[in-house]
Every structure is written in structure tokens, then in C-alpha cells.
Design a protein around this motif. Structure first.
Motif, PDB file in Angstrom:
ATOM      1  N   THR A 210      -3.844   4.748   4.163  1.00 41.72           N
ATOM      2  CA  THR A 210      -2.906   3.955   3.439  1.00 41.72           C
ATOM      3  C   THR A 210      -4.062   3.429   2.223  1.00 41.72           C
ATOM      4  O   THR A 210      -5.132   3.457   2.475  1.00 41.72           O
TER       5      THR A 210
ATOM      6  N   SER B 289      -1.774   0.435  -4.106  1.00 43.14           N
ATOM      7  CA  SER B 289      -0.858   1.250  -4.814  1.00 43.14           C
ATOM      8  C   SER B 289      -1.470   1.399  -6.268  1.00 43.14           C
ATOM      9  O   SER B 289      -1.099   2.220  -7.135  1.00 43.14           O
TER      10      SER B 289
ATOM     11  N   ARG C 111       5.527   4.041   1.972  1.00 46.25           N
ATOM     12  CA  ARG C 111       5.042   2.728   1.887  1.00 46.25           C
ATOM     13  C   ARG C 111       4.833   1.982   2.953  1.00 46.25           C
ATOM     14  O   ARG C 111       5.363   1.896   3.965  1.00 46.25           O
TER      15      ARG C 111
ATOM     16  N   GLU D 171       1.421  11.276  -1.808  1.00 47.72           N
ATOM     17  CA  GLU D 171       2.029  10.135  -1.143  1.00 47.72           C
ATOM     18  C   GLU D 171       3.186  10.302  -0.140  1.00 47.72           C
ATOM     19  O   GLU D 171       4.046  11.469  -0.667  1.00 47.72           O
TER      20      GLU D 171
ATOM     21  N   ASP E 231       0.882  -1.187  -0.188  1.00 47.92           N
ATOM     22  CA  ASP E 231       0.061   0.055   0.010  1.00 47.92           C
ATOM     23  C   ASP E 231       0.969   1.266   0.106  1.00 47.92           C
ATOM     24  O   ASP E 231       2.025   1.231   0.302  1.00 47.92           O
ATOM     25  N   VAL E 232       0.271   2.439  -0.423  1.00 46.49           N
ATOM     26  CA  VAL E 232       0.945   3.876  -0.334  1.00 46.49           C
ATOM     27  C   VAL E 232       0.179   4.438   0.962  1.00 46.49           C
ATOM     28  O   VAL E 232      -0.777   4.051   1.157  1.00 46.49           O
TER      29      VAL E 232
END
Length: 313
Positions: A272, A275, A288, A285, A157-158
Motif C-alpha cells: 500500500t 495516494s 484501494r 495499482e 492508500d493505494v
């Protein structure tokens, strides 16, 4: 006139006369309880307490500003669940010598902040206390969406942020050193600018986990890391330090990133996202999610305290 001379019911009458109902208010102040519409069938609820000398000082901020701060701390929690705030309940515990006009100013600030999201102060309580204390409960509606909790982040996830961080903490430090400038930082402490609409927007965009940054970005992201059983790495270069903050940090001998990564009270939202999702407007962003545990900055454990702890010495 002090609240002792005004009396409990006189003060209640003066305060409630200043409150306007919100769209979801079916019955406001004046009865044993308020009634608030809950179209979703579920109610999101959060509560917070502010104690004079610990969370606010009347010589640093006006009653209106403290009202905004008290409301924002709770409304942000509702937004962080992906919900829309609908109402506030407020308990005021005040020393007898408190100026009744200050209580009215507090009510004005609470009501004004709630109105920015279409919510309203619908009731509460008042009591005498040697220490001025403001306890606020916020209610919200999910509008059919699933709540975005802290335990949904997954490796890959970002990590994204909406809102500013470090400004209020810098303002607090400036005030604590006896200064009143830079105004940008002091005002950020006195009246947070919370991206309330970003919470529901993130939920609609598929956020997997989310929270309000109230005690420090790294510390709060640690809550997501623990609840989701993942590791989170933050990219320090994702944060731009404004000139006013950089100058204040240099003058006070402080690393500005201590404010940015460890300071609270701005009430930004951190979340989160998968991606492959496009981040909603206003989100950026900052890191990560990976396998493992804990929070790192550029792959290394952060140095010093990660954020605010109410029971730390």
C-alpha cells in the motif's frame, strides 16, 4: 549413489564444494556457524519449510528447480520487508535412499537463486528422515531503511502489486491433472520469477505496508487489512488473464480468477502507498484501502477460499 552410501560428511563435502560465497559472507560453510556482515546493525530473518508431497514433487520438478523454489519462498519474504537478502541457511532432511546427485542439484538451484540477489548459501544442516524436507532460513539487510510491515496501511492508500499472480497456481493445477503444458504456467510453478528489487524500491518510495503473495492475493491482503485495521477493495479489471491461462482454465473447467486472486507460489509483492505518491517502476495499482474491515472484490465479498491454508483438509 545414495546419500546413505555417501554418508553425512561426504554429502556435506559434495554440496558445500558447489557453493560460492556472497558479498556479505565473512565465513561460509565448514565451521560451527557462519558469519554474515550486517552493515545496518539489524538483521531481517525469515524461515520456511518444504515437505515432499505437500509442497513439491520430484516427478514434477527437478532438484535444481525445487532449489530455486525453496530459495525464492524465503528471499521474497526478505524483499517484502523492504530489505536486501544477504544469506541463506538450509537444513536438508532426507531418506537414506535419496540420490546424492539430487541433493547436489538442489544445492545448485538454491545457490543460483540466491546469487540473483547477491546472496549466498552460507551453511545449514543435514539429517536422515523418512520424508524429504527442505528448511530454509533467509537473512537480509535494511540498509538504514525502516522495515515495511503489515500494519501501516491507512484509509485512502493505494493498493499496488509488482509481479505476476495466478501463474504458479495454474501450473500446479495443470500438473495435478497429469498435463505438462502450457509451458508458461508449468514453468511458473517450477521456478518463480520474483521481483526482489521491487521490495527495497517500494520502501524507498514510501510504502506503508507490504508483503509477499505466497498463499493467495486475497488471503495475504487480508493479513494487511487485519494488522492495519482497514478494509481493502480489489479491482478485478486490474488483472489481465493471459491467453494460455484462459485456455487452460476453459479446458479444466476452472475460473481463471480463482488462480489469479486465490493462487499462491508466484511470490509477487503487494503493498500500500499514500495516494499522492508515484508508484515505483513495475508496480501497478490494483485497489484501494478504506475504512472498515476485510477484503472485497469490486465492493463484494469474494466467493470460495481466499487462498492456501496448510492445515485445511
Amino acid at each position: 549413489m545414495s546419500v546413505a552410501r555417501t554418508g553425512e560428511f561426504g554429502l556435506i563435502a559434495r554440496v558445500t564444494a558447489r557453493l560460492q560465497p556472497g558479498p556479505g559472507t565473512l565465513l561460509g560453510p565448514g565451521d560451527d556457524a557462519a558469519i554474515v556482515a550486517a552493515p545496518d546493525g539489524r538483521v531481517v530473518a525469515s524461515t520456511d519449510a518444504l515437505v515432499e508431497g505437500r509442497h513439491f514433487r520430484r516427478d514434477w520438478a527437478s532438484g535444481v528447480e525445487i532449489g530455486h523454489r525453496a530459495a525464492a519462498a524465503n528471499l521474497a519474504d526478505i524483499a517484502a520487508m523492504g530489505a536486501t537478502p544477504t544469506a541463506l541457511l538450509v537444513a536438508l532432511c532426507a531418506p537414506p535412499g535419496l540420490d546424492a546427485r539430487w541433493a547436489e542439484d538442489l544445492a545448485d538451484g538454491l545457490a543460483a537463486e540466491a546469487a540473483t540477489v547477491g546472496a549466498a548459501v552460507v551453511g545449514g544442516d543435514m539429517a536422515g528422515s523418512p520424508t524429504l524436507t527442505i528448511a530454509v532460513t533467509a537473512l537480509g539487510d535494511l540498509a538504514g531503511r525502516r522495515p515495511v510491515t503489515r500494519d501501516g496501511a491507512r484509509a485512502g492508500d493505494v493498493v499496488a502489486l509488482c509481479g505476476r499472480v495466478g501463474y504458479a497456481a495454474a501450473g500446479y493445477t495443470v500438473l495435478s491433472r497429469g498435463f505438462r503444458t502450457p509451458v508458461l504456467l508449468v514453468d511458473a510453478y517450477r521456478r518463480p520469477k520474483v521481483p526482489y528489487a521491487a521490495g527495497p524500491a517500494a520502501a524507498r518510495a514510501g510504502a506503508t505496508a507490504m508483503l509477499d503473495v505466497s498463499d493467495g492475493l486475497l488471503q495475504d491482503l487480508g493479513h494487511i487489512a487485519r494488522a492495519s485495521k482497514v478494509a481493502i477493495d480489489i479491482d478485478r479489471s486490474a488483472f489481465e488473464v493471459p491467453p494460455q491461462m484462459r485456455d487452460a482454465a476453459q479446458a479444466l473447467g476452472v475460473d481463471p480468477y480463482h488462480w489469479v486472486l486465490g493462487g499462491g507460489d508466484d511470490h509477487a509483492l503487494a503493498a500500500t502507498f499514500p495516494s499522492d505518491r508515484t508508484l515505483p517502476e513495475g508496480w501497478r495499482e490494483i485497489g484501494r484501502v478504506g475504512e472498515g474491515t476485510g477484503v472485497t472484490v469490486n465492493g463484494k465479498p469474494p466467493k470460495g477460499p481466499l487462498g492456501w491454508d496448510h492445515f485445511a483438509s
